[in-house]
Write a protein that holds these residues in place. Structure first.
Motif, short mmCIF file in Angstrom:
data_model
loop_
_atom_site.label_atom_id
_atom_site.label_comp_id
_atom_site.label_asym_id
_atom_site.label_seq_id
_atom_site.Cartn_x
_atom_site.Cartn_y
_atom_site.Cartn_z
N ASN A 1 -84.17 17.33 -37.26
CA ASN A 1 -84.78 16.56 -38.35
C ASN A 1 -86.30 16.73 -38.32
N VAL A 2 -86.87 17.00 -39.47
CA VAL A 2 -88.32 17.21 -39.55
C VAL A 2 -89.01 15.86 -39.76
N LEU A 3 -89.93 15.53 -38.86
CA LEU A 3 -90.66 14.27 -38.90
C LEU A 3 -91.85 14.43 -39.86
N VAL A 4 -91.56 14.55 -41.13
CA VAL A 4 -92.56 14.89 -42.15
C VAL A 4 -93.70 13.88 -42.16
N GLY A 5 -94.93 14.40 -42.15
CA GLY A 5 -96.12 13.56 -42.26
C GLY A 5 -96.66 13.02 -40.96
N ALA A 6 -95.98 13.32 -39.85
CA ALA A 6 -96.45 12.85 -38.54
C ALA A 6 -97.62 13.72 -38.09
N LEU A 7 -98.64 13.09 -37.55
CA LEU A 7 -99.76 13.83 -36.96
C LEU A 7 -99.58 13.79 -35.45
N VAL A 8 -99.29 14.96 -34.87
CA VAL A 8 -99.03 15.03 -33.43
C VAL A 8 -100.33 14.93 -32.63
N GLY A 9 -100.18 14.86 -31.30
CA GLY A 9 -101.34 14.71 -30.43
C GLY A 9 -102.33 15.85 -30.54
N GLY A 10 -101.86 17.05 -30.82
CA GLY A 10 -102.75 18.16 -31.13
C GLY A 10 -103.14 19.04 -29.96
N PRO A 11 -104.04 19.99 -30.21
CA PRO A 11 -104.38 21.01 -29.22
C PRO A 11 -105.24 20.48 -28.07
N ASP A 12 -105.37 21.32 -27.05
CA ASP A 12 -106.21 20.94 -25.91
C ASP A 12 -107.67 21.29 -26.18
N SER A 13 -108.50 21.19 -25.16
CA SER A 13 -109.94 21.39 -25.32
C SER A 13 -110.30 22.83 -25.66
N LYS A 14 -109.32 23.74 -25.51
CA LYS A 14 -109.55 25.15 -25.84
C LYS A 14 -108.81 25.57 -27.11
N ASP A 15 -108.38 24.60 -27.89
CA ASP A 15 -107.66 24.83 -29.16
C ASP A 15 -106.25 25.37 -28.95
N GLN A 16 -105.71 25.25 -27.74
CA GLN A 16 -104.37 25.76 -27.47
C GLN A 16 -103.33 24.65 -27.60
N PHE A 17 -102.13 25.04 -28.06
CA PHE A 17 -101.08 24.06 -28.32
C PHE A 17 -99.73 24.64 -27.90
N ARG A 18 -98.98 23.89 -27.10
CA ARG A 18 -97.63 24.30 -26.69
C ARG A 18 -96.61 23.42 -27.42
N ASP A 19 -95.83 24.05 -28.25
CA ASP A 19 -94.85 23.33 -29.06
C ASP A 19 -93.56 23.14 -28.25
N GLN A 20 -93.62 22.19 -27.34
CA GLN A 20 -92.46 21.87 -26.50
C GLN A 20 -92.21 20.38 -26.52
N ARG A 21 -90.96 19.99 -26.61
CA ARG A 21 -90.60 18.57 -26.69
C ARG A 21 -91.08 17.79 -25.46
N SER A 22 -91.05 18.45 -24.32
CA SER A 22 -91.46 17.79 -23.08
C SER A 22 -92.98 17.63 -22.97
N ASN A 23 -93.71 18.33 -23.82
CA ASN A 23 -95.17 18.29 -23.79
C ASN A 23 -95.67 17.12 -24.66
N PHE A 24 -95.31 15.91 -24.24
CA PHE A 24 -95.58 14.73 -25.08
C PHE A 24 -97.06 14.48 -25.29
N ILE A 25 -97.91 14.96 -24.40
CA ILE A 25 -99.35 14.78 -24.58
C ILE A 25 -99.82 15.43 -25.88
N GLN A 26 -99.17 16.52 -26.25
CA GLN A 26 -99.56 17.25 -27.47
C GLN A 26 -98.59 17.09 -28.62
N THR A 27 -97.29 16.89 -28.33
CA THR A 27 -96.30 16.94 -29.41
C THR A 27 -95.77 15.58 -29.86
N GLU A 28 -96.24 14.48 -29.22
CA GLU A 28 -95.83 13.17 -29.71
C GLU A 28 -96.78 12.73 -30.83
N ALA A 29 -96.23 12.06 -31.82
CA ALA A 29 -97.02 11.55 -32.95
C ALA A 29 -96.98 10.03 -32.93
N CYS A 30 -97.98 9.40 -33.49
CA CYS A 30 -98.06 7.93 -33.53
C CYS A 30 -98.42 7.47 -34.94
#
Length: 523
Positions: free
Chosen positions: A460-489
């Motif tokens: 299911n696509v969580l449309v409109g959610a803004l995820v935690g986003g990239p790190d300090s070097k603009d890098q992003f790992r799209d992994q479910r376990s990577n909640f620091i970057q892939t969780e949205a609030c």
């Protein structure tokens, strides 16, 4: 207010392309285009849709996110109160009162400032629904003048399970603050949310507006009379939404919103008299968030200087403004010290965990402040030089454009927007087969075994959610376990709604499209 907004839109509309060219010049230091063309109206629509994914309770007949179903229907039953409804804060199934209230305050502020643009985008009804889903819950949670239910469920037991909200078997114990166990911060933020929402509903639903204001006033009085941090009264919240900034910022914040809602000088007097002792004119901040409200207080207090009746309070209000402008200059990298760090790609970077919440809130505050400077024909004096409203707004726009795809990863961090966005958002409901598709019970560990560990995209696509986003070097790992970057609030997206609306309105003006009076009347 409407004439002021129309004037601002008109002045800015002719400069929309100029902002784009200015950003194009800035992009010469990066390796990606900063001036892509984005559909801000689509971003606005999808942002508002996200809140339907986060709904708890009995879902209405017009629910548009069809992979969600009813949940939390016994919330509060254990304690003999009706706490059905409200929002889950992120990818878990807990209802945390402090971030939920901040979400509603910011949604309301966005509607107050950019109602005309939201109406023009055809999203006014959805915006009101998003706010009311929260305020209806706050009315239920405020069961007595000095009682506020501030949490349902707890993070520890919730995090042991990976379950759709429709299936959850974790604790739904509810926690409250009262006179013996105070929570001035959560009471203050909830008062601010209800006061701001009362302004939103003043014309469309005056009875409801009055009800919200009544609750807001009682909650402020409760929070001010019985002072204390809510995480001292509700220990289970400490590992999740501890109130690090204390409660004084929330009390100032609530008083300001009550002043805006009532025009009662007593609330303004509170903000002026406690400006020093509560930190309003002593704390210099470089972030604005669900926990730290000082910059929001300072921005609103600054804007009061526009009105003639506040000239008599100029001495204190200008001290508030000094702190507000330090924040703006920090975001623009115009202070001698205490600037906000940026990634190589130009994104504001506050901290590793869910950094996008600070980017979205900064984008909103900078947009608001640029409007204020434009309307009052002022410029900002930073240590490193004078800054005009257009430069402030162009930087806010650059942050929004980064979020939507103008970044080194060419990734939209707003889920469901653009050709490339996070597919494995850390979210129980989105990552598990829809209840509509499979009504069979999915247990606590079964969710982890069968769904959490899957390498494929979420079903299911969580449309409109803004995820935690990239790190300090603009890098992003799209992994479910990577909640620091892939969780949205919820509060990540809430602060963007007003900015999306303004940017869409400018696009419409640039294209010669105006809002019809009939559309405004029908909304």
């Amino acid at each position: 207010m409407e004439n002021k907004k129309q004037g601002i839109v008109q002045r800015h509309s002719n400069k929309f392309l100029q902002l784009c060219f200015a950003l194009l010049l800035l992009s010469s230091f990066a390796f990606f285009p900063l001036c892509q063309s984005f559909d801000y109206g689509e971003a606005l629509s999808k942002g508002l849709l996200y809140f339907e994914s986060q709904r708890s309770g009995h879902l209405p007949h017009n629910q548009r996110v069809t992979w969600r179903h009813h949940s939390g229907l016994t919330d509060g039953l254990e304690q003999g109160v009706d706490l059905v409804g409200g929002y889950y804060d992120a990818g878990d199934n807990v209802k945390f009162g402090l971030p939920m209230a901040f979400t509603i305050t910011m949604l309301s502020w966005g509607v107050i400032e950019y109602e005309e643009e939201i109406v023009g985008a055809g999203e006014f009804g959805h915006a009101l629904e998003a706010i009311k889903w929260g305020t209806d819950y706050f009315i239920k949670a405020h069961t007595q003048p000095n009682v506020l239910w501030a949490e349902v469920g707890d993070g520890d037991t919730d995090h042991y399970c990976w379950q759709r909200p429709e299936d959850m078997t974790t604790s739904r114990h509810a926690y409250k603050v009262n006179a013996n166990n105070p929570g001035s911060d959560v009471a203050g933020e909830t008062a601010a949310a209800m006061a701001a929402a009362s302004i939103v509903f003043r014309e469309t639903n005056p009875h409801y507006s009055h009800l919200l204001l009544h609750h807001a006033q009682q909650l402020f009085e409760f929070g001010d009379k019985y002072r204390g941090k809510y995480d001292e009264s509700i220990g289970v919240v400490k590992g999740y939404y501890a109130s690090f900034s204390g409660y004084m910022d929330e009390l100032l914040w609530a008083a300001l919103w009550l002043y805006k809602a009532t025009d009662n000088e007593e609330y303004l007097k509170y903000v002026l008299e406690k400006a020093h002792s509560f930190g309003g004119i002593t704390w210099t901040m470089t972030e604005f968030s669900w926990d730290v409200k000082y910059v929001g207080v300072q921005i609103i207090a600054s804007m009061l200087l526009m009105e003639e009746k506040h000239k008599k309070h100029k001495h204190i209000l200008e001290q508030y403004r000094s702190k507000a402008e330090h924040y703006v200059c920090a975001c623009l990298n115009k202070n001698n010290v205490s600037n906000v760090e940026r990634t190589p790609g130009g994104l504001l970077y506050i901290r590793q965990w869910n950094n996008m919440q600070y980017v979205s809130s900064a984008s909103f505050l900078l947009t608001i402040y640029s409007d204020y400077l434009q309307a009052s024909n002022q410029k900002l004096n930073c240590h490193k030089g004078e800054v005009g409203p257009d430069e402030i707004f162009s930087f806010a726009k650059s942050q929004v454009d980064y979020i939507l795809g103008s970044n080194p990863m060419a990734m939209s961090y707003l889920v469901g927007y653009g050709p490339k966005y996070p597919q494995r958002v850390h979210h129980r409901g989105a990552s598990t087969e829809s209840y509509k598709g499979n009504k069979g019970f999915i247990g606590c560990t079964q969710g982890y075994d069968n769904w959490y560990g899957r390498s494929g995209p979420n079903p299911n696509v969580l449309v409109g959610a803004l995820v935690g986003g990239p790190d300090s070097k603009d890098q992003f790992r799209d992994q479910r376990s990577n909640f620091i970057q892939t969780e949205a609030c919820t509060y990540n997206t809430a602060t963007l709604i007003g900015v999306f609306a303004k940017l869409h309105g400018l696009q419409q003006a640039e294209n010669g499209i105006s809002v019809s009076p009939a559309l405004i009347a029908s909304s």
